[in-house]
Design an enzyme around this catalytic site. Structure first.
Site: not given
Ligand code: PMP
Length: 398
Positions: A132, A213, A248
């Site tokens: 990411w 993560d 998500k």
């Molecule tokens: N880690 C990964 C691999 C992700 O794809 C995302 C969201 N795109 C996140 C962390 C963070 O998500 P959020 O801060 O929106 O909870």
């Protein structure tokens, strides 16, 4: 002369700038497969019914908007630990784990990055190749050195397990390795539980620290199945970090709710760890936003709501899986020669299609189909009403 003349223009975010181009596109049949949000069959990112019910209850019961503690509430910490690690492991971790409510998974990652940079012997943070894009920004921000480990075999669009293990074997003691808990972003290629056991063994032998993560629990094979990485690492008794997100799986993108779980290998240093984590929170955002955490707490502390959430989450997961199959079948039926069966083995919203930058550009410019230059697509963006156009466009650019 302006005071701000020294400010240079930062490069645009490669994915968010695609969204801007998509918005500006006048083609009424344009299709966006680049953004990272779930959409349902009608192309909408829904508010879950379970979330609406939790919000009704919160609205009625809440009496104050005073600050939360820096680490969030104890109820949130305990419930998210159980969801992440399962009741039994969560119980066994008591005294060795601390959990913070954070603004999204990003907030959890950023607090972890700050903590690691200031308080540990880590020289380098190791990221998956590819990963990411924001991982680089988040871990680079407090000045940590970044390295990459091998993961994806782009020739075969699958996991390069031998190269991955070889990379992990060569990582020095004390360094931190960022692992995707499930639904690897951007490739959709995950490890099996047996492979996670191998990873935990290498971490224990080489004494590097896993950071899982965990942004997509329940989007791959199921809530329990998707937690294999976090649970295997926790069970192995290793020091570890787990960054959890509810963006998500509860559709709480804009409420910014996540958790950072830090596991120590020696209970006697937990209080020191907590004290330093609090400093990072204090100087970054002082205390977490309450609403998303209250939704999570309300749902996870109520059996009926939890059940209802599991059903809604399953519907999202099933939709993604069925789109994968439909998409592969439709490509075959359209006479596309290239075999896309690998898409059905990948997990979560994202997949690497194997399409390159030129094809991504042609899809965008000639067909108004927006995918990331790396070839990553958000499978959830494919619906009954656009699948034929997506397939025809891909066939045309191949
Ligand atoms: N880690 C990964 C691999 C992700 O794809 C995302 C969201 N795109 C996140 C962390 C963070 O998500 P959020 O801060 O929106 O909870």
């Amino acid at each position: 002369m302006s005071y701000f003349d020294t400010v240079s223009l930062a490069p645009a975010d490669p994915i968010l700038s695609l969204t801007e181009a998509f918005k500006a596109d006048k083609n009424p049949e344009k299709i966006n497969l680049s953004v990272g949000v779930f959409v349902d069959q009608s192309g909408v990112t829904p508010i879950l019914e379970t979330v609406k019910e939790a919000e009704r209850r919160i609205l009625e019961a809440s009496t104050s908007k005073s600050y939360l503690p820096m680490t969030g509430t104890p109820a949130y910490a305990s419930l998210t630990q159980k969801l992440c690690f399962g009741e039994e492991i969560a119980e066994s971790l008591q005294g060795k784990v601390t959990s913070l409510q954070t603004p999204g998974g990003t907030g959890a990652l950023r607090v972890a990055a700050d903590f690691i940079a200031k308080n540990t012997s880590a020289q380098t943070i190791w990221l998956s190749n590819p990963t990411w894009a924001n991982h680089k920004g988040i871990f680079g921000a407090p000045g940590l050195k970044l390295g990459t480990y091998d993961y994806f075999d782009s020739a075969n669009l699958s996991l390069d397990y031998d190269a991955f293990l070889k990379s992990l074997e060569s990582i020095p003691a004390g360094d931190v390795v960022v692992l995707h808990g499930c639904c690897h972003n951007p490739t959709g290629v995950d490890l099996t539980p047996e492979q996670w056991e191998d990873v935990a063994k290498i971490a224990a032998a080489k004494k590097w620290i896993p950071l899982v993560d965990f942004a997509y629990q329940g989007f791959g094979d199921g809530i329990v199945e998707d937690a294999a990485a976090a649970r295997i690492v926790a069970k192995a008794g290793l020091p570890a970090f787990v960054c959890q997100s509810f963006s998500k799986n509860l559709g709480l993108y804009q409420d910014r709710v996540g958790a950072l779980h830090v596991i120590t290998d020696d209970a006697s240093n937990l209080a020191n760890v907590v004290s330093q984590l609090k400093i990072s929170v204090r100087v970054n955002y002082s205390n977490p936003p309450a609403h998303g955490g209250a939704i999570v707490t309300t749902i996870l502390s109520d059996e009926k709501l939890t059940e209802q959430w599991h059903a809604e989450l399953k519907a999202m997961r099933d939709r993604i899986a069925s789109v994968r199959t439909q998409f592969v079948d439709a490509l075959k039926a359209a006479g596309v020669e290239k075999d896309f069966t690998f898409l059905t083995q990948q997990k979560g919203m994202f997949s690497f299609t194997g399409l390159g930058k030129e094809q991504a550009t042609a899809l965008r410019e000639e067909h108004s189909v927006y995918i990331v230059d790396s070839g990553r697509i958000n499978v959830a963006g494919i619906t009954d009403s656009n699948i034929d156009r997506v397939v025809a466009a891909i066939k045309a650019v191949l």
